[in-house]
Write an enzyme that holds these catalytic residues in place. Structure first.
Site, PDB file in Angstrom:
ATOM      1  N   SER A 163       6.890  18.376 -59.010  1.00  0.00           N
ATOM      2  CA  SER A 163       5.710  17.514 -59.093  1.00  0.00           C
ATOM      3  C   SER A 163       4.494  18.380 -59.348  1.00  0.00           C
ATOM      4  CB  SER A 163       5.514  16.737 -57.793  1.00  0.00           C
ATOM      5  OG  SER A 163       4.260  16.060 -57.788  1.00  0.00           O
ATOM      6  N   TYR A 176       5.052  15.862 -49.097  1.00  0.00           N
ATOM      7  CA  TYR A 176       5.641  15.779 -50.433  1.00  0.00           C
ATOM      8  C   TYR A 176       5.281  17.015 -51.248  1.00  0.00           C
ATOM      9  CZ  TYR A 176       6.693  13.828 -55.069  1.00  0.00           C
ATOM     10  OH  TYR A 176       7.198  13.606 -56.322  1.00  0.00           O
TER      11      TYR A 176
END
Length: 279
Positions: A163, A176
């Protein structure tokens, strides 16, 4: 060119691939892209529903008039296998079963991921642990099961879908972002150790992509516009290309990196975010 597939229309013909998190979103798009490129794909997820539906879409249609064929016609194949990346025994068993059925794995794509948002100093232990169990330890489990065989054979490609949050802080996404950063660095360290064996390891780092995970973050109908334009309240820049990615945009980057067209690319982190991180 030596090492390249003769037919560029099916650059992954004869390759065996395993994709995690293939039940929906980016994982499903990656599995489909690899199958279209000629690979024999084992699409995995912790539940059966999504991957079985995906496999059904890739089954060859009965013979008939031209144009009646399924997505998979003339390309590779795709089958579903339930596998929980957090369960090391299940991962080992799934990899062994896949290789008994189809032969050695040439490609591994780690897509399985979860997002449990919350303020960094208020995250519950269970949310932190669950996030790392899938996003980081899951990558470790699959790579450990697949990479040694690739190294012995002197070939293979591993891509971890990370990400852009791994490289740019995000409010409300500490677990995350940290888990994706850890997975990215693990993948690159693995690639460094395996480089002399001919195994390539890379990371694809998407930005905002139109998936169920992304939509779960939207609280009103203006949310997609804020993603594109940026949101000063959350210290977030916009997307210079002016659009949210489709899962297929990420899948195309993965398909390139696992192919022989990228045969001299390893240890890289490719941001596919429309310029959002200004890198």
């Amino acid at each position: 060119m030596p090492g390249h597939t003769a037919d560029d229309r099916v650059p992954l013909a004869g390759r065996n691939a395993l994709v995690t998190g293939a039940g929906q979103g980016i994982g499903a798009a990656v599995a489909s892209a690899l199958a279209r490129a000629g690979a024999r794909v084992t699409a995995t997820d912790r539940t059966a529903e999504g991957i079985e539906a995906l496999a059904a879409r890739h089954r060859p249609a009965p013979a008939g008039p031209a144009g009646d064929a399924s997505e998979a016609a003339g390309a590779g194949s795709l089958e579903a296998r339930v596998m929980d990346v957090t369960d090391t025994a299940a991962v080992t068993a799934a990899v062994e079963a896949t290789e008994r059925l189809h032969g050695p794995l040439d490609i591994l794509v780690n897509v399985a991921g979860v997002l449990r948002p919350g303020p960094a100093a208020q995250l519950a232990d269970e949310d932190w642990a669950a996030t790392f169990a899938v996003n980081t330890t899951g990558v470790f489990h699959t790579c450990r099961a697949v990479a040694p065989g690739m190294a012995r054979r002197g070939r293979g490609s591993i891509v971890t879908v990370g990400s852009n949050a791994a490289g740019v802080p995000r409010t409300g996404m500490a677990a995350y972002a940290a888990s994706k950063a850890a997975a990215a660095m693990y993948t690159k360290c693995l690639g460094l150790e395996l480089g002399r064996s001919g195994v390539r390891c890379n990371v694809v780092a998407p930005g905002s992509t139109d998936t169920a995970m992304q939509r779960a973050l939207w609280t009103d109908e203006q949310a997609p516009r804020r993603v594109v334009d940026g949101d000063p309240a959350t210290y977030r820049t916009g997307i210079p290309l002016g659009r949210i990615a489709d899962p297929e945009d990420i899948a195309e980057a993965v398909a390139f990196l696992v192919s022989d067209r990228a045969r001299h690319i390893t240890l890289q982190e490719l941001y596919v975010d429309g310029g959002a991180t200004l890198r």
